[in-house]
Design an enzyme around this catalytic site. Structure first.
Site, mmCIF file in Angstrom:
data_model
loop_
_atom_site.group_PDB
_atom_site.id
_atom_site.type_symbol
_atom_site.label_atom_id
_atom_site.label_comp_id
_atom_site.label_asym_id
_atom_site.label_seq_id
_atom_site.Cartn_x
_atom_site.Cartn_y
_atom_site.Cartn_z
ATOM 1 N N THR A 1 0.049 4.442 0.276
ATOM 2 C CA THR A 1 -0.212 5.400 1.154
ATOM 3 C C THR A 1 0.285 4.872 2.840
ATOM 4 O O THR A 1 0.884 5.560 3.457
ATOM 5 C CB THR A 1 -1.818 5.593 1.314
ATOM 6 N N CYS B 1 -0.685 3.764 -6.578
ATOM 7 C CA CYS B 1 -1.772 3.034 -5.336
ATOM 8 C C CYS B 1 -1.955 1.582 -6.109
ATOM 9 O O CYS B 1 -2.101 1.531 -7.000
ATOM 10 C CB CYS B 1 -3.143 3.867 -5.275
ATOM 11 N N THR B 2 -1.861 0.614 -5.163
ATOM 12 C CA THR B 2 -1.754 -0.837 -5.484
ATOM 13 C C THR B 2 -3.204 -1.060 -6.227
ATOM 14 O O THR B 2 -3.403 -2.212 -6.819
ATOM 15 C CB THR B 2 -1.350 -1.678 -4.317
ATOM 16 N N HIS B 3 -4.287 -0.048 -5.636
ATOM 17 C CA HIS B 3 -5.762 -0.477 -6.362
ATOM 18 C C HIS B 3 -5.807 -0.309 -7.844
ATOM 19 O O HIS B 3 -6.266 -0.730 -8.487
ATOM 20 C CB HIS B 3 -6.525 0.289 -5.686
ATOM 21 N N CYS C 1 0.980 -1.181 -0.015
ATOM 22 C CA CYS C 1 -0.013 0.022 0.044
ATOM 23 C C CYS C 1 0.905 1.280 0.002
ATOM 24 O O CYS C 1 1.662 1.393 0.864
ATOM 25 C CB CYS C 1 -0.769 0.180 1.421
#
Length: 264
Positions: free
Chosen positions: A77, A189-191, A75
């Site tokens: 963040t 962001c890994t999303h 992540c």
């Protein structure tokens, strides 16, 4: 080292599955626990103090409970805010997630590239330092696209995601001065790689996307190289949220070998 000791991947939600997919390719035999802080999602709108305290507290509990050989904070963040703190308090090796500014700066042909992250990520000094070190002479434009996290989670649940919604969530990047010159975008962001197809449609064919999933997995593999690994129980996914909500992503979790779902 216990051969059944797992690698623990941690994310605010399911974005870290993009890292896990790369790790599976490199270490198919590695026992894995995937931890999703669904009760804390989204991180992007939280304060630095909230994120640091939450991540350090959760990883401390999980390190004690699961005795992992290594923890990967999948992540951006959480890594840009809490990585130093977690490393200070845990003896377990920690791998963080760094926005892929270095490769993107090397790739850009126009000299202007973008960074899409959460609002919490893009304002961090960590990102300032990466820009200063690797993007000299280039122009980096940043935009906090928190809504992309929600859209990525929805897509993984099997919901239809409208490309226009993705474009709207990210359009603030190109509306900045010189935004029309962007040819490379860091997905910080890994999303966000879960939405790479939709983002490609939104930005057009002249824009390339860069993210760090493969590099993170490669670093994990380097750190555990030569260690004995035996999967004695099925790999699992754990959540801080309700099991009922977690069940909505059982399909994608099972596809990547996470057949047991549990509440932390």
């Amino acid at each position: 080292m216990d051969a059944s000791s797992p690698i623990l991947l941690f994310d605010s939600g399911v974005g870290g599955l993009t890292v896990l997919a790369e790790l599976r390719a490199l270490l198919p035999q590695a026992p894995i626990i995937y931890a999703a802080d669904m009760a804390g999602l989204p991180y992007g709108a939280k304060s630095e103090a909230e994120i640091a305290a939450r991540v350090a507290g959760l990883l401390g509990r999980m390190a004690e409970r699961y005795q992992p050989r290594l923890i990967c904070i999948a992540c951006n963040t959480a890594s840009t805010i809490a990585l130093g703190m977690v490393r200070d308090v845990l003896e377990t090796p920690i791998v963080g997630t760094v926005p892929a500014i270095k490769p993107a700066a090397a790739m850009t042909q126009t000299g202007v590239f973008g960074l899409l992250g959460t609002e919490a990520t893009i304002r961090q000094k960590y990102v300032d330092d990466l820009e200063r070190e690797f993007a000299g002479g280039k122009k980096l434009l940043r935009y906090g696209a928190n809504d992309l996290v929600t859209l990525a989670e929805a897509k993984l649940r099997g919901e239809k995601v409208d490309v226009h919604a993705v474009a709207e969530a990210a359009r603030g990047l190109v509306l900045q001065a010189r935004g029309n010159e962007i040819d490379t975008v860091v997905l910080a962001c890994t999303h966000f790689p879960l939405l790479e197809r939709e983002l490609g449609e939104a930005f057009g064919p002249g824009v390339r996307f860069v993210h760090g999933a493969h590099g993170i997995a490669r670093r994990v593999a380097q750190l555990v190289e030569g260690q004995p690994m035996t999967r004695t129980v099925p790999d699992r996914a754990v959540t801080t949220g309700s099991l009922e909500n977690f069940e909505k992503v059982r399909g994608p979790l099972s596809q990547i070998g996470l057949d047991r779902l549990e509440v932390l």
